[in-house]
Design a protein around this motif. Structure first.
Motif, PDB file in Angstrom:
ATOM      1  N   ASN A  64      -0.378  28.905  -0.177  1.00 31.11           N
ATOM      2  CA  ASN A  64      -0.921  27.756  -0.512  1.00 31.11           C
ATOM      3  C   ASN A  64      -2.203  27.935  -1.220  1.00 31.11           C
ATOM      4  O   ASN A  64      -2.483  26.862  -2.050  1.00 31.11           O
ATOM      5  CB  ASN A  64      -1.674  27.046   0.755  1.00 31.11           C
ATOM      6  N   ASN A  65      -2.710  28.977  -1.764  1.00 37.02           N
ATOM      7  CA  ASN A  65      -3.486  29.418  -2.778  1.00 37.02           C
ATOM      8  C   ASN A  65      -3.626  30.644  -3.262  1.00 37.02           C
ATOM      9  O   ASN A  65      -3.187  31.709  -2.556  1.00 37.02           O
ATOM     10  CB  ASN A  65      -4.923  29.372  -1.736  1.00 37.02           C
ATOM     11  N   LEU A  66      -3.779  30.753  -4.559  1.00 37.18           N
ATOM     12  CA  LEU A  66      -3.760  32.080  -5.200  1.00 37.18           C
ATOM     13  C   LEU A  66      -4.722  32.137  -6.207  1.00 37.18           C
ATOM     14  O   LEU A  66      -4.815  31.224  -6.963  1.00 37.18           O
ATOM     15  CB  LEU A  66      -2.433  32.487  -5.952  1.00 37.18           C
ATOM     16  N   GLN A  67      -5.533  33.255  -6.164  1.00 39.68           N
ATOM     17  CA  GLN A  67      -6.757  33.299  -7.067  1.00 39.68           C
ATOM     18  C   GLN A  67      -6.760  34.584  -7.550  1.00 39.68           C
ATOM     19  O   GLN A  67      -6.297  35.603  -7.104  1.00 39.68           O
ATOM     20  CB  GLN A  67      -7.926  33.009  -6.456  1.00 39.68           C
ATOM     21  N   TRP A  68      -7.302  34.457  -9.025  1.00 37.89           N
ATOM     22  CA  TRP A  68      -7.397  35.778  -9.847  1.00 37.89           C
ATOM     23  C   TRP A  68      -8.988  35.946  -9.944  1.00 37.89           C
ATOM     24  O   TRP A  68      -9.585  35.017 -10.340  1.00 37.89           O
ATOM     25  CB  TRP A  68      -6.683  36.011 -11.256  1.00 37.89           C
ATOM     26  N   ILE A 120      -4.376  29.343  -9.059  1.00 40.89           N
ATOM     27  CA  ILE A 120      -3.146  28.932  -9.575  1.00 40.89           C
ATOM     28  C   ILE A 120      -2.153  29.224  -8.409  1.00 40.89           C
ATOM     29  O   ILE A 120      -1.342  30.273  -8.565  1.00 40.89           O
ATOM     30  CB  ILE A 120      -2.894  29.973 -10.931  1.00 40.89           C
ATOM     31  N   PRO A 121      -2.081  28.323  -7.456  1.00 41.76           N
ATOM     32  CA  PRO A 121      -0.951  28.700  -6.501  1.00 41.76           C
ATOM     33  C   PRO A 121       0.570  28.433  -7.087  1.00 41.76           C
ATOM     34  O   PRO A 121       1.535  28.895  -6.448  1.00 41.76           O
ATOM     35  CB  PRO A 121      -1.189  27.533  -5.441  1.00 41.76           C
ATOM     36  N   SER A 122       0.703  27.660  -8.265  1.00 41.60           N
ATOM     37  CA  SER A 122       1.782  27.552  -8.957  1.00 41.60           C
ATOM     38  C   SER A 122       1.523  27.176 -10.588  1.00 41.60           C
ATOM     39  O   SER A 122       0.454  26.717 -10.855  1.00 41.60           O
ATOM     40  CB  SER A 122       2.817  26.463  -8.528  1.00 41.60           C
ATOM     41  N   GLY A 123       2.711  27.409 -11.359  1.00 41.24           N
ATOM     42  CA  GLY A 123       2.383  27.171 -12.740  1.00 41.24           C
ATOM     43  C   GLY A 123       1.636  27.955 -13.576  1.00 41.24           C
ATOM     44  O   GLY A 123       1.736  29.166 -13.144  1.00 41.24           O
ATOM     45  N   THR A 124       1.190  27.352 -14.781  1.00 40.34           N
ATOM     46  CA  THR A 124       0.655  28.375 -15.754  1.00 40.34           C
ATOM     47  C   THR A 124      -0.765  27.488 -16.101  1.00 40.34           C
ATOM     48  O   THR A 124      -0.827  26.465 -16.283  1.00 40.34           O
ATOM     49  CB  THR A 124       1.565  28.419 -16.936  1.00 40.34           C
ATOM     50  N   LYS A 125      -1.686  28.905 -16.334  1.00 38.82           N
ATOM     51  CA  LYS A 125      -2.978  28.113 -16.848  1.00 38.82           C
ATOM     52  C   LYS A 125      -3.542  28.990 -18.154  1.00 38.82           C
ATOM     53  O   LYS A 125      -2.852  30.463 -17.861  1.00 38.82           O
ATOM     54  CB  LYS A 125      -4.083  27.979 -15.668  1.00 38.82           C
ATOM     55  N   GLN A 126      -4.451  28.602 -18.656  1.00 36.76           N
ATOM     56  CA  GLN A 126      -4.875  29.330 -19.968  1.00 36.76           C
ATOM     57  C   GLN A 126      -6.231  28.946 -20.128  1.00 36.76           C
ATOM     58  O   GLN A 126      -6.696  27.733 -19.956  1.00 36.76           O
ATOM     59  CB  GLN A 126      -4.175  29.050 -21.244  1.00 36.76           C
ATOM     60  N   ASN A 127      -6.966  30.066 -20.309  1.00 31.90           N
ATOM     61  CA  ASN A 127      -8.475  29.899 -20.377  1.00 31.90           C
ATOM     62  C   ASN A 127      -8.878  31.131 -21.432  1.00 31.90           C
ATOM     63  O   ASN A 127      -9.042  32.261 -21.113  1.00 31.90           O
ATOM     64  CB  ASN A 127      -9.373  30.220 -19.247  1.00 31.90           C
ATOM     65  N   SER A 137      -4.524  34.173 -19.702  1.00 29.85           N
ATOM     66  CA  SER A 137      -3.563  33.124 -18.965  1.00 29.85           C
ATOM     67  C   SER A 137      -3.229  33.685 -17.733  1.00 29.85           C
ATOM     68  O   SER A 137      -3.036  34.924 -17.467  1.00 29.85           O
ATOM     69  CB  SER A 137      -2.446  32.730 -19.876  1.00 29.85           C
ATOM     70  N   ALA A 138      -2.650  32.633 -16.664  1.00 33.10           N
ATOM     71  CA  ALA A 138      -2.028  33.388 -15.424  1.00 33.10           C
ATOM     72  C   ALA A 138      -0.885  32.292 -15.344  1.00 33.10           C
ATOM     73  O   ALA A 138      -0.733  31.098 -15.680  1.00 33.10           O
ATOM     74  CB  ALA A 138      -2.931  33.420 -14.527  1.00 33.10           C
ATOM     75  N   THR A 139       0.155  33.010 -14.657  1.00 28.66           N
ATOM     76  CA  THR A 139       1.339  32.482 -14.251  1.00 28.66           C
ATOM     77  C   THR A 139       1.757  32.581 -12.822  1.00 28.66           C
ATOM     78  O   THR A 139       2.102  33.860 -12.639  1.00 28.66           O
ATOM     79  CB  THR A 139       2.788  32.713 -15.203  1.00 28.66           C
ATOM     80  N   THR A 140       1.912  31.663 -12.094  1.00 26.93           N
ATOM     81  CA  THR A 140       2.381  31.908 -10.701  1.00 26.93           C
ATOM     82  C   THR A 140       3.960  31.329 -10.330  1.00 26.93           C
ATOM     83  O   THR A 140       4.098  30.116 -10.812  1.00 26.93           O
ATOM     84  CB  THR A 140       1.418  31.555  -9.711  1.00 26.93           C
ATOM     85  N   VAL A 141       4.704  32.090  -9.960  1.00 28.97           N
ATOM     86  CA  VAL A 141       6.133  31.643  -9.844  1.00 28.97           C
ATOM     87  C   VAL A 141       6.303  31.646  -8.162  1.00 28.97           C
ATOM     88  O   VAL A 141       6.534  32.748  -7.664  1.00 28.97           O
ATOM     89  CB  VAL A 141       7.248  32.559 -10.424  1.00 28.97           C
ATOM     90  N   ALA A 142       6.083  30.587  -7.556  1.00 29.12           N
ATOM     91  CA  ALA A 142       5.666  30.714  -6.146  1.00 29.12           C
ATOM     92  C   ALA A 142       7.000  30.899  -5.416  1.00 29.12           C
ATOM     93  O   ALA A 142       7.061  31.614  -4.435  1.00 29.12           O
ATOM     94  CB  ALA A 142       4.956  29.223  -5.648  1.00 29.12           C
ATOM     95  N   THR A 143       7.933  30.363  -6.015  1.00 34.16           N
ATOM     96  CA  THR A 143       9.721  30.719  -5.305  1.00 34.16           C
ATOM     97  C   THR A 143       9.904  32.059  -5.317  1.00 34.16           C
ATOM     98  O   THR A 143      10.763  32.383  -4.547  1.00 34.16           O
ATOM     99  CB  THR A 143      10.587  29.775  -5.873  1.00 34.16           C
ATOM    100  N   GLU A 144       9.303  32.774  -6.414  1.00 30.54           N
ATOM    101  CA  GLU A 144       9.726  34.313  -6.245  1.00 30.54           C
ATOM    102  C   GLU A 144       8.545  35.171  -5.906  1.00 30.54           C
ATOM    103  O   GLU A 144       8.856  36.307  -6.122  1.00 30.54           O
ATOM    104  CB  GLU A 144      10.315  34.785  -7.705  1.00 30.54           C
ATOM    105  N   ARG A 145       7.423  34.664  -5.316  1.00 31.24           N
ATOM    106  CA  ARG A 145       6.499  35.255  -4.596  1.00 31.24           C
ATOM    107  C   ARG A 145       5.809  36.235  -5.751  1.00 31.24           C
ATOM    108  O   ARG A 145       5.462  37.315  -5.245  1.00 31.24           O
ATOM    109  CB  ARG A 145       6.684  36.004  -3.512  1.00 31.24           C
ATOM    110  N   TYR A 146       5.504  35.882  -7.114  1.00 29.79           N
ATOM    111  CA  TYR A 146       4.726  36.739  -7.870  1.00 29.79           C
ATOM    112  C   TYR A 146       3.736  36.087  -8.817  1.00 29.79           C
ATOM    113  O   TYR A 146       4.035  34.790  -9.167  1.00 29.79           O
ATOM    114  CB  TYR A 146       5.563  37.837  -8.657  1.00 29.79           C
ATOM    115  N   SER A 147       2.595  36.447  -9.341  1.00 28.88           N
ATOM    116  CA  SER A 147       1.782  35.934 -10.302  1.00 28.88           C
ATOM    117  C   SER A 147       1.693  37.028 -11.388  1.00 28.88           C
ATOM    118  O   SER A 147       1.372  38.450 -11.119  1.00 28.88           O
ATOM    119  CB  SER A 147       0.652  35.525  -9.703  1.00 28.88           C
TER     120      SER A 147
END
Lengths: 113, 110
Positions: free
Chosen positions: B30-34, B49-56, B60-70
Motif C-alpha cells: 500500500n505504500n512505497l517510499q524511496w 510512490i505506491p504506483s505510477g511515476t513521479k519526477q523531482n 524520478s521514480a516509477t513503481t509497477v505495483a502489478t509486477e512488484r518492483y520500483s
C-alpha cells in the motif's frame, strides 16, 4: 507544518547503564510513531511502533522497551545497556490510519563502551 | 513477512552519469517510499510512490505495483548524490510499519 525532534543527537554510555531516548512530534495529533535501529551503516530494523497512547507493538524481543506517555511523545528505554545496543536510532511518524509517507527524525548515534 | 531486495548493493559513478536503482518486493503493498541517507545519517524522503511515476528535478521514480518492483532514476549525477538509497514498503492498511531493503550505496566521483 509538522516537525519531529529527537534527542540527544549523540550519546556515549557505559555497559550496564540505563538509557532514555526521546522523540516528539509537533503540528499533528494522533500520529503513528516508530523506533528503528540501524547497525553497521546499512539496513533499518523496526524496534517498536505505536498507533496510540499506551499502545506499543514490538517487532524484536530484546533489551529495549518503548513507551508512549503522551500523544506525540515516544520514548525508547533500557534498564541495562549491552554492547550490542550500539547503533543509530531513528524515530519516525506518519498520520494515523492513513496511507501517507513516514517522516524521520535526525537520529541518535549511541555508542556503548 | 514481505521481502524487499535492492540492487545493485554498491554503485560508483562518474559525475554527470545517469543511473537506475531497483527495488523488488515479494507481495502487494500500500505504500512505497524511496529515501536518501546522507553522510550525516539523515533519512531524506525522496518519493512516496505506491504506483505510477513521479519526477523531482534530476530524480524520478516509477513503481509497477502489478509486477512488484520500483525504479529510481538519477540523471546527471552530482557528488552530493552520494550516500545510501533505501526503498521501503508497507503492506498493511496504514498502521503497519515500513520494511526496508538493505540499500544501494552510491558514490559519485568528480
Amino acid at each position: 507544518s509538522q516537525t519531529i525532534h529527537q534527542w540527544p543527537a549523540t550519546l556515549v554510555q557505559p555497559v550496564g547503564s540505563p538509557l532514555s531516548l526521546e522523540c516528539t512530534v509537533e503540528g499533528t495529533s494522533n500520529p503513528n510513531l516508530y523506533w528503528y535501529r540501524q547497525a553497521a551503516g546499512r539496513g533499518l530494523q523496526l524496534l517498536f511502533y505505536s498507533v496510540g497512547i499506551g499502545q506499543i507493538s514490538s517487532e524484536v524481543p530484546q533489551n529495549l522497551s518503548a513507551s508512549r506517555p503522551q500523544d506525540r511523545q515516544f520514548i525508547l528505554s533500557s534498564k541495562k545497556l549491552l554492547l550490542s545496543d550500539s547503533g543509530f536510532y531513528l524515530c519516525a511518524w506518519k498520520p494515523g490510519y492513513s496511507n501517507q509517507p513516514q517522516h524521520f527524525g535526525d537520529g541518535t548515534r549511541l555508542s556503548i563502551l | 513477512g514481505i521481502q524487499v531486495e535492492q540492487s545493485p548493493p554498491d554503485l560508483i559513478l562518474q559525475e554527470g552519469a545517469n543511473s537506475t536503482l531497483r527495488c523488488n518486493f515479494s507481495d502487494s503493498v500500500n505504500n512505497l517510499q524511496w529515501f536518501h541517507q546522507n553522510p550525516w545519517g539523515q533519512l531524506i524522503n525522496l518519493f512516496y510512490i505506491p504506483s505510477g511515476t513521479k519526477q523531482n528535478g534530476r530524480l524520478s521514480a516509477t513503481t509497477v505495483a502489478t509486477e512488484r518492483y520500483s525504479l529510481l532514476y538519477i540523471s546527471s549525477s552530482q557528488t552530493t548524490d552520494s550516500g545510501v538509497y533505501f526503498c521501503a514498503v508497507e503492506r498493511g492498511s496504514g498502521n503497519t510499519p515500513l520494511v526496508f531493503g538493505k540499500g544501494t550505496r552510491l558514490s559519485v566521483i568528480a
